[in-house]
Motif scaffolding. Structure first.
Motif, short mmCIF file in Angstrom:
data_model
loop_
_atom_site.label_atom_id
_atom_site.label_comp_id
_atom_site.label_asym_id
_atom_site.label_seq_id
_atom_site.Cartn_x
_atom_site.Cartn_y
_atom_site.Cartn_z
N ASP A 35 19.11 28.39 -48.37
CA ASP A 35 20.11 29.15 -47.61
C ASP A 35 20.55 28.38 -46.38
O ASP A 35 21.71 28.47 -45.95
N TYR A 36 19.64 27.61 -45.79
CA TYR A 36 20.04 26.77 -44.66
C TYR A 36 21.11 25.77 -45.09
O TYR A 36 22.16 25.63 -44.45
N SER B 295 23.00 25.89 -47.70
CA SER B 295 24.21 26.63 -48.09
C SER B 295 25.01 27.02 -46.85
O SER B 295 26.24 26.98 -46.84
N TRP B 296 24.30 27.39 -45.82
CA TRP B 296 24.97 27.77 -44.55
C TRP B 296 25.79 26.61 -44.02
O TRP B 296 26.95 26.78 -43.64
N ARG C 116 13.71 29.45 -50.71
CA ARG C 116 14.84 30.37 -50.53
C ARG C 116 15.54 30.13 -49.18
O ARG C 116 16.75 29.96 -49.09
N THR C 117 14.73 30.13 -48.10
CA THR C 117 15.33 29.97 -46.77
C THR C 117 15.84 28.54 -46.57
O THR C 117 16.86 28.33 -45.92
N ILE D 205 25.47 25.11 -53.17
CA ILE D 205 25.18 26.55 -53.02
C ILE D 205 24.78 27.14 -54.38
O ILE D 205 23.88 27.96 -54.47
N TYR E 284 11.40 26.07 -42.09
CA TYR E 284 11.75 27.08 -43.10
C TYR E 284 10.57 27.28 -44.04
O TYR E 284 10.07 26.32 -44.63
N PRO E 285 10.09 28.53 -44.16
CA PRO E 285 8.83 28.76 -44.86
C PRO E 285 8.89 28.64 -46.38
O PRO E 285 7.85 28.48 -47.00
N ASP E 286 10.06 28.72 -46.98
CA ASP E 286 10.08 28.67 -48.45
C ASP E 286 11.41 28.10 -48.95
O ASP E 286 12.33 27.86 -48.18
N ALA F 139 28.79 26.03 -46.41
CA ALA F 139 29.80 27.07 -46.23
C ALA F 139 30.57 26.81 -44.92
O ALA F 139 31.79 26.97 -44.86
#
Lengths: 293, 293, 293, 293
Positions: free
Chosen positions: C169-170, C172-173, C165-166, C277, C161-163, C176
């Motif tokens: 989000d991983y 969080s995914w 944010r991603t 999250i 994951y480059p940053d 979730a």
């Protein structure tokens, strides 16, 4: 502004070499060639000048890279085969594919006039590929003159085949594809050009037809026996490393012309338009696969 | 000869797409350009015509692929940058690199005469790149005519940079490399051309010298202030997507020329020869990085 | 039988390192855990002992590899995060994933009795993970004794994951996903265990329901407020590198116990069952992302 | 908290499948086993119990994955071979290597007591691997009891071999490595254990010696003929899929025991300690390579 401060970015370069001991195929495909052939008024279904141009480019690639043991071309694509032991560019797929794609594309541009705008009618003669022989090019005022309007592009890929079986099946796949497309295009354009159909009507006529049906349409409606058409169109072009006997002036020890001639064996790229799916082809050309068959 | 019997070979094609959301750099390098520049009598240390030719090729690539937000070229290499969100060719590295390498190489051939054999003297004017403007080409009999002797080749690679910092460091690395090489080449060729040294003697003189030493040699021996030399030679070429106001004929609703003119904004590729290592450059051109800075 | 004759086969080993400067996530997944949970009578919808066992394994992995800055687990999966500058195993994806998968799987076997067959009732207490503390294990004759019947397996993968944010989000995914599955499983098993429905009937009842519907079924039919259930079940387990103050015996210069005690800061792996999250989580635990937020 | 908002991160998962039609080797290596063997008092130069344990783990892997046609183990490493047509896990290298590494590591933990702490003396009997047969384990108070102190880890890799020649050379490479290491270790430990040398002195004595020298030291100083030592130590372990005739109780149509017995062919994993470098081995076990030889 020291070099070393930024040089760490080199670490981000990553490449996996190809597997050792497998056959490598580099296949190039014309990009946007549907539009390109329209823009340059290519004859349909086959433009002999353009096919010869592509063959000439492939020859140039093979001369630059004698590691290529066979290449096969049809339509706007060309495949180059490297042997399992070949170590060209340390087998780096990216280097191989970009170099071949670039060389083919610049050759296509470089040889455009020689093949597309030669005053002499193009022939199917495979022995006719001597790029050093002067050729008379049409004047730009000639109505038949076809200028290259923009630089053509090709993409490329490298595929690994672990044995002779899969390599031969790859080449057979491309030649079968040539046959299927050429049969379709031949009937389609005959219906349009000689049968007076609109392209839409021709397409509809051919929808769902099998090979046999297409052969039948050609024969019964237009008296054309598909199997008698030019092998180049039906089989595509096979290029292999070969030799040719050439007659050269004899020279004495001081290098002076003796007035006599002698025969010398010269490496040449042979251009064949034959069936490579059948076993015979490989028996007749044993040097292609060498020890691997 | 059913197509499907051989089609299984397609399974051997494998490619990993580039990582999403990272900057992609496609760098092309001339193959064998040391020999190529000799074979085509390039001026040393810099051949303005050839540098303009390379810039023109990069422009052509950027026009075909507007996804390129900046490109940087020096010597026989050119780098093209794609943004993290760019999905050109589904980010397939092989497709990107082969297409760009092929297009650059065929452009180099296509534009050869326009830039190498134009009758007009080449200028450094960056606004001078309108490929549609007719240009008078030298006659082949002209002693200054430099024919392209064979098709040039380029190799290519794709590198992933995860953020603006590493991307900018990549571009800084290339520009620092340009500076280092150009300073060396400038002193070397000045020693040879103006100082009467043999290449070997010049090489030996420069062995172990630092930047300061080289600047000093230029200044004290030849009265040359390196920093006053052409920015193009010292900084290389930066190409960015920009716009230009152009004056065009006004037309009425029926499409007839009204005899008046109007100003229109037209997309153009800007050519810059400036320092991209410093912060200012990116502030002055905020659209290159967009939301990413 | 010289070594060197065969050693050439080492050349066939190929691996691409991960990209530098990006976040690496190693995710492990239980193989065939549907069957495994049946074979070992796991409590449904959640088996506290088994979840604690998985957390213990993840803790063991993090102790062995302090480069892991955060890990997240739910159900039979666990994700481990390495920072962009981490150079563990030279960032070789294969080495990272196999080592982590193997260590997790052998830990699962090693700690099985401690967590599945402890005489003490398991608690949700996150501070309860001191693997050195002796634990009384049930006798094999105890009807509650659950023997491990066969070695469990996990597969693994590495994702870049480059940053931030991603990366976030991983995570969080996955959280979730935990929520969605746990809500479904909770309603399903309540319908079966307390509502007397057959599994098929429960499945049909839930078909097409939204989150709100499921919350409503739990509340109106069974008086259960989903949001009051154990955070561990609803949020999964977050493990981070932390410290804890511990009271240790004071020693004098000769190493003799002085009879007094003192407080010392000890590194510990913290176990959290909270919402990652939302923004707050990362503000409350700034050391996880460090300079990267 | 909709699932879909975060699910885009799945796109960052990338994996290249292995090439079709090539042999795949999955090799596992113990991590930190130098320390591990010290921590668990392994007998030197070879610990029969530990070697049998590793063989048992490999057998377990092969039972779970019958696609493995041969595996080879020595020291703390094990290699598993999959045939060219095998499609296990769609030939995804990461999935193959992580699953095998995890399963081997958890088996090592699972079977630890059975092989390391059995009351019966271990034997070299290859037919002795029936994991279902009850085994009496030492009491934890027994001075010979060796508890597993922490979970062991293994790393793994997948290597592609395009043909039988390279595959066999791979296995020969590992067996030659076994020989070289075992000869060295045998002499080293004999010098230390029976010759009374310090490890440093033994190491110095062996520095620069060839195979012949080592054999000579063993024979002249200690009367040991290396070639008479246990084949297991000199050749490592070869596991292949085989069958064994077993005598089972006969049952009548109703499933009742008839009191008679019958012979049945049962699949078993055969354990061999023989030379696989020589041609004969492959002729004697033609099913390993099947149609590929």
């Amino acid at each position: 502004m020291a070099k070393s401060d930024f040089e760490y970015v080199k670490q981000f370069e990553r490449e996996m070499p190809a597997l050792p001991n497998v056959w490598l195929v580099i296949r190039l495909d014309g990009r946007g060639f549907h539009k390109f052939t329209d823009d340059h008024d290519f004859a349909k279904p086959n433009d002999l000048r353009a096919l010869r141009l592509a063959d000439a480019c492939a020859q140039h690639v093979m001369k630059q890279h004698p590691d290529v043991c066979i290449s096969y071309g049809q339509s706007d694509e060309y495949s180059f085969v490297l042997r399992p032991e070949c170590n060209l560019f340390q087998r780096r797929p990216m280097k191989l594919a970009t170099t071949f794609a670039a060389l083919f594309a610049s050759s296509y541009t470089f040889y455009w006039d020689r093949y597309m705008n030669s005053i002499e009618e193009p022939t199917h003669d495979p022995d006719d590929f001597d790029h050093t022989k002067p050729v008379a090019i049409r004047s730009q005022d000639d109505t038949k003159y076809v200028p290259l309007q923009y630089p053509p592009a090709f993409d490329g890929r490298v595929v690994e085949y672990p044995d002779v079986r899969t390599l031969r099946d790859y080449l057979s796949w491309r030649q079968a594809d040539c046959h299927i497309n050429n049969l379709y295009n031949t009937v389609f354009w005959t219906l349009v050009q000689d049968g007076g159909l609109s392209p839409q009507a021709a397409e509809q006529d051919l929808c769902g037809t099998l090979s046999g049906d297409k052969n039948e349409i050609l024969f019964s409606k237009f008296g054309i026996n598909y199997n008698n058409l030019e092998p180049r169109y039906r089989k595509g072009s096979i290029l292999i490393q070969g030799t040719r006997e050439v007659i050269v002036p004899e020279r004495d020890r001081s290098g002076n012309d003796t007035g006599r001639t002698k025969t010398r064996t010269k490496p040449v790229i042979q251009v064949l338009h034959t069936d490579l799916i059948r076993e015979d082809f490989w028996r007749e050309h044993p040097t292609i696969l060498g020890d691997y068959q």
